[in-house]
Design a protein around this motif. Structure first.
Motif, PDB file in Angstrom:
ATOM      1  N   LYS A   7       6.002 -16.263  -4.156  1.00  0.00           N
ATOM      2  CA  LYS A   7       6.057 -15.007  -4.968  1.00  0.00           C
ATOM      3  C   LYS A   7       4.427 -14.576  -5.332  1.00  0.00           C
ATOM      4  CE  LYS A   7       6.907 -13.775  -9.671  1.00  0.00           C
ATOM      5  NZ  LYS A   7       6.766 -14.238 -11.294  1.00  0.00           N
ATOM      6  N   ASP A   8       3.624 -15.320  -5.311  1.00  0.00           N
ATOM      7  CA  ASP A   8       2.049 -15.045  -5.585  1.00  0.00           C
ATOM      8  C   ASP A   8       1.607 -14.281  -4.479  1.00  0.00           C
ATOM      9  OD1 ASP A   8       2.340 -16.249  -8.264  1.00  0.00           O
ATOM     10  OD2 ASP A   8       1.159 -17.930  -7.480  1.00  0.00           O
ATOM     11  N   TRP A   9       1.915 -14.928  -3.178  1.00  0.00           N
ATOM     12  CA  TRP A   9       1.541 -14.237  -2.085  1.00  0.00           C
ATOM     13  C   TRP A   9       2.113 -12.911  -1.785  1.00  0.00           C
ATOM     14  CZ3 TRP A   9       4.595 -12.536   2.165  1.00  0.00           C
ATOM     15  CH2 TRP A   9       3.562 -12.132   3.185  1.00  0.00           C
ATOM     16  N   ALA A  10       3.631 -12.834  -2.208  1.00  0.00           N
ATOM     17  CA  ALA A  10       3.907 -11.529  -2.147  1.00  0.00           C
ATOM     18  C   ALA A  10       3.529 -10.476  -3.104  1.00  0.00           C
ATOM     19  CB  ALA A  10       5.639 -11.580  -2.330  1.00  0.00           C
ATOM     20  N   GLU A  11       3.094 -10.818  -4.161  1.00  0.00           N
ATOM     21  CA  GLU A  11       2.415  -9.785  -5.100  1.00  0.00           C
ATOM     22  C   GLU A  11       1.020  -9.784  -4.639  1.00  0.00           C
ATOM     23  OE1 GLU A  11       2.491 -12.113  -8.842  1.00  0.00           O
ATOM     24  OE2 GLU A  11       4.377 -11.824  -9.202  1.00  0.00           O
ATOM     25  N   ARG A  12       0.260 -10.430  -4.155  1.00  0.00           N
ATOM     26  CA  ARG A  12      -0.952  -9.990  -3.473  1.00  0.00           C
ATOM     27  C   ARG A  12      -0.651  -9.099  -2.376  1.00  0.00           C
ATOM     28  NH1 ARG A  12      -2.657 -14.880  -2.212  1.00  0.00           N
ATOM     29  NH2 ARG A  12      -3.028 -14.516  -0.023  1.00  0.00           N
ATOM     30  N   ARG A  13      -0.018  -9.392  -1.620  1.00  0.00           N
ATOM     31  CA  ARG A  13       0.123  -8.447  -0.340  1.00  0.00           C
ATOM     32  C   ARG A  13       0.701  -7.100  -0.988  1.00  0.00           C
ATOM     33  NH1 ARG A  13       5.678  -9.351   2.705  1.00  0.00           N
ATOM     34  NH2 ARG A  13       6.290  -8.178   1.037  1.00  0.00           N
ATOM     35  N   ASP A  14       1.765  -6.915  -1.917  1.00  0.00           N
ATOM     36  CA  ASP A  14       2.037  -5.694  -2.172  1.00  0.00           C
ATOM     37  C   ASP A  14       1.131  -4.867  -2.973  1.00  0.00           C
ATOM     38  OD1 ASP A  14       4.658  -6.496  -1.142  1.00  0.00           O
ATOM     39  OD2 ASP A  14       5.615  -6.965  -2.881  1.00  0.00           O
ATOM     40  N   ALA A  15       0.302  -5.607  -3.377  1.00  0.00           N
ATOM     41  CA  ALA A  15      -1.002  -4.963  -4.187  1.00  0.00           C
ATOM     42  C   ALA A  15      -1.773  -4.155  -3.505  1.00  0.00           C
ATOM     43  CB  ALA A  15      -1.633  -5.851  -5.022  1.00  0.00           C
ATOM     44  N   LYS A  16      -1.775  -4.459  -2.129  1.00  0.00           N
ATOM     45  CA  LYS A  16      -2.501  -3.804  -0.991  1.00  0.00           C
ATOM     46  C   LYS A  16      -1.813  -2.595  -0.442  1.00  0.00           C
ATOM     47  CE  LYS A  16      -5.056  -7.825  -0.027  1.00  0.00           C
ATOM     48  NZ  LYS A  16      -5.387  -8.938   0.980  1.00  0.00           N
ATOM     49  N   ILE A  17      -0.475  -2.536  -0.734  1.00  0.00           N
ATOM     50  CA  ILE A  17       0.225  -1.514  -0.221  1.00  0.00           C
ATOM     51  C   ILE A  17      -0.215   0.195  -0.756  1.00  0.00           C
ATOM     52  CG2 ILE A  17       2.483  -0.424  -0.216  1.00  0.00           C
ATOM     53  CD1 ILE A  17       3.752  -2.947  -0.022  1.00  0.00           C
ATOM     54  N   GLY A  18      -0.228   0.966   0.378  1.00  0.00           N
ATOM     55  CA  GLY A  18      -1.050   2.239  -0.417  1.00  0.00           C
ATOM     56  C   GLY A  18      -2.576   2.431  -0.098  1.00  0.00           C
ATOM     57  N   ARG A  19      -3.149   1.283   0.173  1.00  0.00           N
ATOM     58  CA  ARG A  19      -4.568   1.442   0.525  1.00  0.00           C
ATOM     59  C   ARG A  19      -5.026   2.140   1.731  1.00  0.00           C
ATOM     60  NH1 ARG A  19      -7.517  -4.332   0.333  1.00  0.00           N
ATOM     61  NH2 ARG A  19      -7.024  -3.997  -1.860  1.00  0.00           N
ATOM     62  N   LEU A  20      -5.980   3.074   1.518  1.00  0.00           N
ATOM     63  CA  LEU A  20      -6.564   3.754   2.797  1.00  0.00           C
ATOM     64  C   LEU A  20      -7.823   3.381   3.432  1.00  0.00           C
ATOM     65  CD1 LEU A  20      -6.019   7.385   0.799  1.00  0.00           C
ATOM     66  CD2 LEU A  20      -4.371   6.182   2.508  1.00  0.00           C
ATOM     67  N   ARG A  21      -7.766   3.634   4.576  1.00  0.00           N
ATOM     68  CA  ARG A  21      -9.226   3.390   5.564  1.00  0.00           C
ATOM     69  C   ARG A  21      -9.386   4.390   6.185  1.00  0.00           C
ATOM     70  NH1 ARG A  21      -8.028  -1.558   9.800  1.00  0.00           N
ATOM     71  NH2 ARG A  21      -6.757  -0.139  11.163  1.00  0.00           N
ATOM     72  N   ALA A  22     -10.532   4.869   6.716  1.00  0.00           N
ATOM     73  CA  ALA A  22     -10.917   5.871   7.485  1.00  0.00           C
ATOM     74  C   ALA A  22     -11.567   5.305   8.653  1.00  0.00           C
ATOM     75  CB  ALA A  22     -12.040   6.687   6.902  1.00  0.00           C
ATOM     76  N   VAL A  23     -11.094   5.440  10.005  1.00  0.00           N
ATOM     77  CA  VAL A  23     -11.563   5.070  11.273  1.00  0.00           C
ATOM     78  C   VAL A  23     -12.402   6.223  12.047  1.00  0.00           C
ATOM     79  CG1 VAL A  23     -10.940   3.574  13.191  1.00  0.00           C
ATOM     80  CG2 VAL A  23      -9.693   3.285  11.038  1.00  0.00           C
ATOM     81  N   PRO A  24     -13.532   5.987  12.487  1.00  0.00           N
ATOM     82  CA  PRO A  24     -14.061   6.686  13.250  1.00  0.00           C
ATOM     83  C   PRO A  24     -13.423   7.126  14.666  1.00  0.00           C
ATOM     84  CG  PRO A  24     -15.610   5.182  12.565  1.00  0.00           C
ATOM     85  CD  PRO A  24     -14.409   4.944  12.184  1.00  0.00           C
ATOM     86  N   VAL A  25     -13.274   8.248  15.205  1.00  0.00           N
ATOM     87  CA  VAL A  25     -12.714   8.527  16.370  1.00  0.00           C
ATOM     88  C   VAL A  25     -13.765   8.858  17.355  1.00  0.00           C
ATOM     89  CG1 VAL A  25     -11.055  10.215  17.562  1.00  0.00           C
ATOM     90  CG2 VAL A  25     -10.815   9.562  15.143  1.00  0.00           C
ATOM     91  N   VAL A  26     -14.133   7.712  18.044  1.00  0.00           N
ATOM     92  CA  VAL A  26     -15.280   7.904  18.991  1.00  0.00           C
ATOM     93  C   VAL A  26     -14.611   7.429  20.310  1.00  0.00           C
ATOM     94  CG1 VAL A  26     -17.239   7.845  17.260  1.00  0.00           C
ATOM     95  CG2 VAL A  26     -16.445   5.608  18.131  1.00  0.00           C
ATOM     96  N   SER A  27     -15.408   7.822  21.438  1.00  0.00           N
ATOM     97  CA  SER A  27     -15.133   7.258  22.656  1.00  0.00           C
ATOM     98  C   SER A  27     -15.692   5.911  23.108  1.00  0.00           C
ATOM     99  CB  SER A  27     -15.334   8.440  23.884  1.00  0.00           C
ATOM    100  OG  SER A  27     -16.744   8.518  23.815  1.00  0.00           O
ATOM    101  N   GLY A  28     -14.888   5.173  23.871  1.00  0.00           N
ATOM    102  CA  GLY A  28     -15.809   3.826  24.190  1.00  0.00           C
ATOM    103  C   GLY A  28     -15.289   2.790  23.546  1.00  0.00           C
TER     104      GLY A  28
END
Length: 102
Positions: A7-28
């Motif tokens: 239950k604790d693990w699931a709550e911790r995992r669900d708290a991260k849902i919706g988090r955004l990140r930005a990844v550079p689009v670069v070649s190589g």
């Protein structure tokens, strides 16, 4: 065993849902750290609980930061009012107490 309850693990995992990140689009296969390519376009991804999924696309790091951290762009109101300094010219003057102010 010292395993945490599921239950604790699931709550911790669900708290991260919706988090955004930005990844550079670069070649190589080189490093993709944001500070290395601030003018590169970014793919904004959203965590759905299992994998990162496409969410949007921005032109550069500044636009990505505006999406990822909108609270930084909002003006902050601390509600603090500076206290006037007491009389004198010493650099160690204390702010006036409320009973003596005025």
């Amino acid at each position: 065993m010292d395993d945490e309850p599921l239950k604790d693990w699931a709550e911790r995992r669900d708290a991260k849902i919706g988090r955004l990140r930005a990844v550079p689009v670069v070649s190589g296969d080189g490093p993709k750290a944001s500070h290395l390519h601030p003018d590169a376009p970014r793919a904004v991804e959203r965590w759905n609980g299992h994998t990162w999924e496409p969410y949007g696309f921005v032109a550069n790091l500044a636009e990505a930061k505006a999406i990822l951290h909108p609270e930084v762009n909002e003006p902050r109101s601390t509600g603090l009012v500076p206290k006037p300094l007491g009389s004198g010219t010493s650099k160690h003057r204390k702010p006036q107490s409320p009973s003596r102010a005025g």
